[in-house]
Design a protein around this motif. Structure first.
Motif, PDB file in Angstrom:
ATOM      1  N   MET A  18       6.796  -0.717  -2.103  1.00  0.00           N
ATOM      2  CA  MET A  18       7.974  -1.559  -1.793  1.00  0.00           C
ATOM      3  C   MET A  18       9.249  -0.729  -1.881  1.00  0.00           C
ATOM      4  O   MET A  18       9.417   0.076  -2.789  1.00  0.00           O
ATOM      5  CB  MET A  18       8.074  -2.713  -2.806  1.00  0.00           C
ATOM      6  CG  MET A  18       6.992  -3.761  -2.674  1.00  0.00           C
ATOM      7  SD  MET A  18       7.164  -4.736  -1.185  1.00  0.00           S
ATOM      8  CE  MET A  18       8.382  -5.934  -1.723  1.00  0.00           C
TER       9      MET A  18
ATOM     10  N   SER B   3      13.856  -3.815   0.150  1.00  0.00           N
ATOM     11  CA  SER B   3      13.074  -5.055   0.237  1.00  0.00           C
ATOM     12  C   SER B   3      12.979  -5.750  -1.120  1.00  0.00           C
ATOM     13  O   SER B   3      12.984  -6.980  -1.196  1.00  0.00           O
ATOM     14  CB  SER B   3      11.687  -4.797   0.834  1.00  0.00           C
ATOM     15  OG  SER B   3      10.959  -3.908   0.037  1.00  0.00           O
ATOM     16  N   ASN B   4      12.905  -4.959  -2.207  1.00  0.00           N
ATOM     17  CA  ASN B   4      12.944  -5.560  -3.547  1.00  0.00           C
ATOM     18  C   ASN B   4      14.217  -6.379  -3.736  1.00  0.00           C
ATOM     19  O   ASN B   4      14.187  -7.509  -4.223  1.00  0.00           O
ATOM     20  CB  ASN B   4      12.906  -4.480  -4.634  1.00  0.00           C
ATOM     21  CG  ASN B   4      11.557  -3.788  -4.731  1.00  0.00           C
ATOM     22  OD1 ASN B   4      10.570  -4.280  -4.202  1.00  0.00           O
ATOM     23  ND2 ASN B   4      11.524  -2.659  -5.401  1.00  0.00           N
TER      24      ASN B   4
ATOM     25  N   ASN C 167      16.246  -7.625  -1.440  1.00  0.00           N
ATOM     26  CA  ASN C 167      16.301  -8.804  -0.572  1.00  0.00           C
ATOM     27  C   ASN C 167      15.461  -9.942  -1.119  1.00  0.00           C
ATOM     28  O   ASN C 167      15.853 -11.105  -1.064  1.00  0.00           O
ATOM     29  CB  ASN C 167      15.851  -8.434   0.847  1.00  0.00           C
ATOM     30  CG  ASN C 167      16.856  -7.519   1.533  1.00  0.00           C
ATOM     31  OD1 ASN C 167      18.020  -7.460   1.131  1.00  0.00           O
ATOM     32  ND2 ASN C 167      16.419  -6.786   2.549  1.00  0.00           N
ATOM     33  N   THR C 168      14.293  -9.604  -1.667  1.00  0.00           N
ATOM     34  CA  THR C 168      13.405 -10.615  -2.249  1.00  0.00           C
ATOM     35  C   THR C 168      14.079 -11.312  -3.427  1.00  0.00           C
ATOM     36  O   THR C 168      14.056 -12.539  -3.545  1.00  0.00           O
ATOM     37  CB  THR C 168      12.089  -9.957  -2.721  1.00  0.00           C
ATOM     38  OG1 THR C 168      11.504  -9.276  -1.614  1.00  0.00           O
ATOM     39  CG2 THR C 168      11.110 -11.001  -3.227  1.00  0.00           C
TER      40      THR C 168
ATOM     41  N   ALA D  75      17.080 -13.474  -2.413  1.00  0.00           N
ATOM     42  CA  ALA D  75      16.637 -14.717  -1.774  1.00  0.00           C
ATOM     43  C   ALA D  75      16.213 -15.760  -2.811  1.00  0.00           C
ATOM     44  O   ALA D  75      16.275 -16.957  -2.566  1.00  0.00           O
ATOM     45  CB  ALA D  75      15.488 -14.433  -0.805  1.00  0.00           C
ATOM     46  N   SER D  76      15.803 -15.273  -3.997  1.00  0.00           N
ATOM     47  CA  SER D  76      15.330 -16.200  -5.033  1.00  0.00           C
ATOM     48  C   SER D  76      16.454 -16.693  -5.949  1.00  0.00           C
ATOM     49  O   SER D  76      16.240 -17.572  -6.779  1.00  0.00           O
ATOM     50  CB  SER D  76      14.262 -15.509  -5.888  1.00  0.00           C
ATOM     51  OG  SER D  76      14.861 -14.567  -6.765  1.00  0.00           O
TER      52      SER D  76
ATOM     53  N   SER E  33      12.689  -4.461 -11.417  1.00  0.00           N
ATOM     54  CA  SER E  33      12.207  -5.215 -10.246  1.00  0.00           C
ATOM     55  C   SER E  33      12.888  -4.755  -8.947  1.00  0.00           C
ATOM     56  O   SER E  33      12.404  -5.038  -7.859  1.00  0.00           O
ATOM     57  CB  SER E  33      12.450  -6.716 -10.422  1.00  0.00           C
ATOM     58  OG  SER E  33      11.794  -7.188 -11.555  1.00  0.00           O
TER      59      SER E  33
END
Length: 219
Positions: A1, A5-6, A8-9, A12-13, A214
């Protein structure tokens, strides 16, 4: 990853009212720039010297948050640029931050660190000390700092109930001091929650989470 992308994930949360501090301590500038290119502008460091080196090297629209324990004699190095100091746990430290902010013609935002964990190693004020500080004459004289809220770290444990209890305790302390607003005290931020427990922290009222592994991967 990838870092991008980490990020963005995680973003988004997060609910809209929650600020993400990307904890970039020990990570090279190249990693931070990847996060920067993905849109991240708030970075958290725990060593003033490392943070200052990164500040000098990186774009100037970044907000730097000092999230580690602060030694009074190091405050002067970050006073020209730091956006928010998370771990303020004494009037003496606040007075030093105020002094250095004045020299730099700035008002420096701070969070007061509250001791909520059941561990001996964590720094912070207890509820009584917090109230004494915020109502003291000395505190009201500090014109170059502004308290934006509280910060706390839960016990390092797998026990979700205990972590929840500690986070809820911090939120209740935050609620209890809402009446203490002064010119240098605008309480709107609760910084709690890290990579392992930030979702629980948000459920308990956190408005700022500090996430490192993360995003950037382990040490």
């Amino acid at each position: 990853m990838s870092i991008q992308s980490n990020l963005n994930t995680i973003k988004a949360s997060l609910p809209e009212h929650v600020t993400l501090v990307a904890v970039s301590k020990t990570k090279p500038v190249s990693d931070l720039l990847q996060a920067y290119e993905a849109g991240q502008r708030i970075f958290g460091e725990n060593k003033i010297q490392e943070m200052t080196e990164k500040w000098e090297e990186m774009p100037k629209d970044i907000q730097w948050h000092m999230i580690g324990h602060v030694q009074s004699n190091k405050v002067k190095f970050m006073a020209p640029y730091v956006t928010l100091i998370h771990g303020v746990d004494s009037l003496k430290l606040l007075q030093e931050i105020n002094k250095q902010a004045l020299k730099n013609n700035r008002i420096i935002d701070c969070l007061l660190q509250i001791y909520i964990a059941e561990e001996e190693t964590k720094f912070g004020l207890d509820e009584k000390e917090l109230n004494e500080l915020l109502t003291s004459v000395e505190f009201k004289e500090l014109k170059n700092i502004r308290i934006l809220g509280l910060m706390g770290m839960a016990t390092f444990t797998e026990n979700q109930n205990q972590i929840k209890k500690e986070f809820t305790h911090l939120k209740s302390i935050f609620d209890s001091i809402q009446t203490l607003k002064t010119e240098n005290c605008e309480l709107n931020t609760i910084s709690m929650g890290m990579s392992g427990d930030y979702q629980l922290a948000i459920e308990c009222g956190s408005t700022m989470v500090r996430i490192g592994s993360s995003i950037f991967g382990g040490r």
